[in-house]
Design a protein around this motif. Sequence first.
Motif, mmCIF file in Angstrom:
data_model
loop_
_atom_site.group_PDB
_atom_site.id
_atom_site.type_symbol
_atom_site.label_atom_id
_atom_site.label_comp_id
_atom_site.label_asym_id
_atom_site.label_seq_id
_atom_site.Cartn_x
_atom_site.Cartn_y
_atom_site.Cartn_z
ATOM 1 N N TRP A 116 0.830 -1.194 0.000
ATOM 2 C CA TRP A 116 0.000 0.000 0.000
ATOM 3 C C TRP A 116 0.863 1.242 0.000
ATOM 4 O O TRP A 116 1.917 1.259 0.627
ATOM 5 C CB TRP A 116 -0.906 0.002 1.237
ATOM 6 C CG TRP A 116 -1.714 -1.245 1.331
ATOM 7 C CD1 TRP A 116 -1.434 -2.336 2.104
ATOM 8 C CD2 TRP A 116 -2.910 -1.549 0.627
ATOM 9 N NE1 TRP A 116 -2.398 -3.292 1.919
ATOM 10 C CE2 TRP A 116 -3.319 -2.834 1.023
ATOM 11 C CE3 TRP A 116 -3.676 -0.866 -0.308
ATOM 12 C CZ2 TRP A 116 -4.459 -3.454 0.509
ATOM 13 C CZ3 TRP A 116 -4.820 -1.477 -0.811
ATOM 14 C CH2 TRP A 116 -5.195 -2.752 -0.403
ATOM 15 N N THR B 31 -11.216 -4.283 1.112
ATOM 16 C CA THR B 31 -10.416 -3.636 0.079
ATOM 17 C C THR B 31 -11.147 -3.823 -1.237
ATOM 18 O O THR B 31 -11.981 -4.717 -1.361
ATOM 19 C CB THR B 31 -9.016 -4.269 -0.062
ATOM 20 O OG1 THR B 31 -9.177 -5.608 -0.528
ATOM 21 C CG2 THR B 31 -8.277 -4.273 1.252
ATOM 22 N N TYR B 49 -12.172 7.015 -9.203
ATOM 23 C CA TYR B 49 -10.745 7.312 -9.162
ATOM 24 C C TYR B 49 -10.468 8.662 -8.510
ATOM 25 O O TYR B 49 -9.651 8.787 -7.614
ATOM 26 C CB TYR B 49 -10.165 7.276 -10.577
ATOM 27 C CG TYR B 49 -10.345 5.933 -11.240
ATOM 28 C CD1 TYR B 49 -9.479 4.892 -10.953
ATOM 29 C CD2 TYR B 49 -11.395 5.694 -12.121
ATOM 30 C CE1 TYR B 49 -9.645 3.643 -11.539
ATOM 31 C CE2 TYR B 49 -11.562 4.454 -12.717
ATOM 32 C CZ TYR B 49 -10.690 3.430 -12.426
ATOM 33 O OH TYR B 49 -10.865 2.206 -12.992
ATOM 34 N N ALA B 52 -11.292 8.678 -4.806
ATOM 35 C CA ALA B 52 -10.313 7.921 -4.024
ATOM 36 C C ALA B 52 -9.029 8.727 -3.843
ATOM 37 O O ALA B 52 -8.417 8.705 -2.773
ATOM 38 C CB ALA B 52 -10.014 6.596 -4.705
ATOM 39 N N GLU B 53 -8.651 9.445 -4.892
ATOM 40 C CA GLU B 53 -7.444 10.264 -4.809
ATOM 41 C C GLU B 53 -7.581 11.286 -3.681
ATOM 42 O O GLU B 53 -6.661 11.490 -2.890
ATOM 43 C CB GLU B 53 -7.244 10.971 -6.152
ATOM 44 C CG GLU B 53 -5.817 11.362 -6.447
ATOM 45 C CD GLU B 53 -5.699 11.853 -7.889
ATOM 46 O OE1 GLU B 53 -5.158 12.940 -8.093
ATOM 47 O OE2 GLU B 53 -6.191 11.135 -8.790
ATOM 48 N N GLN B 56 -7.355 9.658 -0.365
ATOM 49 C CA GLN B 56 -5.969 9.333 -0.034
ATOM 50 C C GLN B 56 -5.256 10.559 0.530
ATOM 51 O O GLN B 56 -4.534 10.469 1.510
ATOM 52 C CB GLN B 56 -5.244 8.826 -1.284
ATOM 53 C CG GLN B 56 -3.852 8.302 -0.981
ATOM 54 C CD GLN B 56 -3.053 8.037 -2.246
ATOM 55 O OE1 GLN B 56 -3.411 8.481 -3.331
ATOM 56 N NE2 GLN B 56 -1.961 7.306 -2.100
ATOM 57 N N LEU B 61 -7.511 6.584 3.088
ATOM 58 C CA LEU B 61 -7.263 5.270 2.505
ATOM 59 C C LEU B 61 -5.884 5.170 1.896
ATOM 60 O O LEU B 61 -5.277 6.159 1.504
ATOM 61 C CB LEU B 61 -8.352 4.866 1.505
ATOM 62 C CG LEU B 61 -8.811 5.768 0.377
ATOM 63 C CD1 LEU B 61 -7.942 5.542 -0.837
ATOM 64 C CD2 LEU B 61 -10.247 5.406 0.019
ATOM 65 N N ASP B 62 -5.403 3.929 1.848
ATOM 66 C CA ASP B 62 -4.120 3.623 1.231
ATOM 67 C C ASP B 62 -4.390 3.036 -0.150
ATOM 68 O O ASP B 62 -5.484 2.541 -0.404
ATOM 69 C CB ASP B 62 -3.344 2.612 2.080
ATOM 70 C CG ASP B 62 -2.981 3.203 3.440
ATOM 71 O OD1 ASP B 62 -3.138 4.415 3.600
ATOM 72 O OD2 ASP B 62 -2.556 2.437 4.311
ATOM 73 N N VAL B 63 -3.397 3.099 -1.005
ATOM 74 C CA VAL B 63 -3.578 2.699 -2.390
ATOM 75 C C VAL B 63 -2.550 1.649 -2.775
ATOM 76 O O VAL B 63 -1.376 1.787 -2.449
ATOM 77 C CB VAL B 63 -3.435 3.912 -3.331
ATOM 78 C CG1 VAL B 63 -3.521 3.483 -4.782
ATOM 79 C CG2 VAL B 63 -4.502 4.943 -3.014
ATOM 80 N N THR B 69 -5.867 -0.786 -9.834
ATOM 81 C CA THR B 69 -5.568 -0.177 -8.544
ATOM 82 C C THR B 69 -6.527 -0.698 -7.476
ATOM 83 O O THR B 69 -7.720 -0.845 -7.736
ATOM 84 C CB THR B 69 -5.722 1.351 -8.645
ATOM 85 O OG1 THR B 69 -4.962 1.814 -9.747
ATOM 86 C CG2 THR B 69 -5.271 2.028 -7.369
ATOM 87 N N TYR B 71 -7.888 -0.225 -3.471
ATOM 88 C CA TYR B 71 -7.953 0.748 -2.377
ATOM 89 C C TYR B 71 -8.219 0.050 -1.061
ATOM 90 O O TYR B 71 -8.928 -0.956 -1.004
ATOM 91 C CB TYR B 71 -9.054 1.776 -2.659
ATOM 92 C CG TYR B 71 -8.845 2.516 -3.954
ATOM 93 C CD1 TYR B 71 -7.884 3.504 -4.048
ATOM 94 C CD2 TYR B 71 -9.595 2.207 -5.080
ATOM 95 C CE1 TYR B 71 -7.681 4.180 -5.245
ATOM 96 C CE2 TYR B 71 -9.405 2.878 -6.278
ATOM 97 C CZ TYR B 71 -8.444 3.865 -6.356
ATOM 98 O OH TYR B 71 -8.239 4.536 -7.524
ATOM 99 N N ARG B 72 -7.669 0.595 -0.010
ATOM 100 C CA ARG B 72 -7.800 0.027 1.322
ATOM 101 C C ARG B 72 -8.092 1.145 2.309
ATOM 102 O O ARG B 72 -7.250 2.010 2.519
ATOM 103 C CB ARG B 72 -6.484 -0.648 1.706
ATOM 104 C CG ARG B 72 -6.460 -1.225 3.104
ATOM 105 C CD ARG B 72 -5.039 -1.660 3.444
ATOM 106 N NE ARG B 72 -5.021 -2.487 4.638
ATOM 107 C CZ ARG B 72 -5.052 -2.016 5.874
ATOM 108 N NH1 ARG B 72 -5.122 -0.728 6.071
ATOM 109 N NH2 ARG B 72 -5.020 -2.838 6.907
#
Lengths: 253, 253
Positions: A116, B31, B49, B52-53, B56, B61-63, B69, B71-72
């Motif tokens: 991650w 995830t 997208y 999510a950016e 982040q 969230l982590d990528v 891609t 996401y978490r």
Amino acid sequence: MDEETTVEALTRLGLTTYEARVFVALQRLGTGTASDVAEITAVPRSQVYGAAEDLQARGLLDVQQTRPTVYRPVSPEEAERRLLSQLESVGRDAFGYLADVRGSVENDEERSEAIWTIRGRANVRDRVIDLIDGADDRIVYGTPRPELLEDEVLAVLTEAADAGVDAAVVSDEPSVLESVPADGPVRVVPQPADRQPEVSTARVLLVDSDTLLMSVVSAAVGDDDQEVAFWSAGTAFATVLVTLSEELIELDR
Amino acid sequence: MDEETTVEALTRLGLTTYEARVFVALQRLGTGTASDVAEITAVPRSQVYGAAEDLQARGLLDVQQTRPTVYRPVSPEEAERRLLSQLESVGRDAFGYLADVRGSVENDEERSEAIWTIRGRANVRDRVIDLIDGADDRIVYGTPRPELLEDEVLAVLTEAADAGVDAAVVSDEPSVLESVPADGPVRVVPQPADRQPEVSTARVLLVDSDTLLMSVVSAAVGDDDQEVAFWSAGTAFATVLVTLSEELIELDR
DNA sequence: TCGTGCTGTTAGTATATCGGTCACAACAGA
DNA sequence: TCTGTTGTGACCGATATACTAACAGCACGA
């Protein structure tokens, strides 16, 4: 921080621009009428009434029902408390629900071997703290920059060490090592100055034998440095990387 | 609390609707990819997208930089902490500035004899607490409704009484008086049942000899009761009203 | 008593953000 | 090579909100 920035900040806390401007103006005035407010800030007089009504509903100002109507803001400290506690209670409900539904959808895809990435120094720091919190056995934290051994990180390191985890801070930079209390439970491990593991590494974190985080700082983006990290836990990747990193670090237990 | 309400709550904390939906969906998934998210929530895949950016950047969230891609999200607890602490720091800056500029504009108009009105039960309660905090000498707090002697109010009453202020709770309703600890520093003063000072009075607060707050509950507005209060301090009005109120209350010291 | 200016309310316009759709090139696997 | 998926960017429309304008009470003074 100037007035405009303050107004913008207040909008981020949920006020509209007019509400924010009126509130700031009333702070400067102490008390005032719609005309008073419109005079010293960029809100049309006719719009002050609506904005003030909203502020009253939020508990940010009291109203004197005279003609003309006079408004009286609560103190900044009071206002801060009320706004934040309103937001907190909103958050409590929302995140409570999230904790309930967490992982409620089955995800057949087994996403093992996940690595991650994280952007932003504060976000990296928070993940570091998270990972340290999960340590059972040992922690190795390395950085060449004193500002990247944040107080919060040092605190959780100490906490973990007190709980019996072997915690070590490694660095080739004396000032980093000096910021760790000598008589505390966290070990310090100096590195030879010529032995830079990775040229631009900002942080390295090893937790137990299967968790690793590594970050770099790229000066390229925007004005300020942008820290970017990657991490992995419980994966073969992580295990290998941990082993690799250990070899680069002189870890005399 | 259902999903839609949660999304709405998250938008109040500064997320856009898409960001909130994506975040909630990822909590349910654990995830997931953009497609996974788009499948279980009303966000077009192409818009996942961007959302999510943004998430982040907020540290929510982590990528995993793979194709596709993945996401978490961070845990709900973690997310709550980060969002609120971000808002707090926004607030700190803003209100710090406000404390600086407070009253910086001269206000020739002397607004004495001010009587302020407040709407909303929570706002009334906060003002009550504020006024009690400013007590030097004595406090009288009266209500016929047990739910209007809130814990927070009782707490500051006790605090004031401990500091040497004469604090008394008066009511014609036994259940109100019973909620005050008998062995605590706050006195209770029962009233004869036939002696209602004002028919629909919800609260009465007297502080020292020159501060008074009085509220009523109007059942008319909307679904729930709407408490409306007025208060005044340091005015001749207040002094007179305090005196008046005292006569209506049997205050055997 | 009739202005005159101020107050509070309301209708209405403009604009920017954001939710939502579409098209397409890059890529991966068959 | 073909096909479905991924990630990106352009585009559109609606809603919220910043902003303008007009107007009916009210107060006060000539």
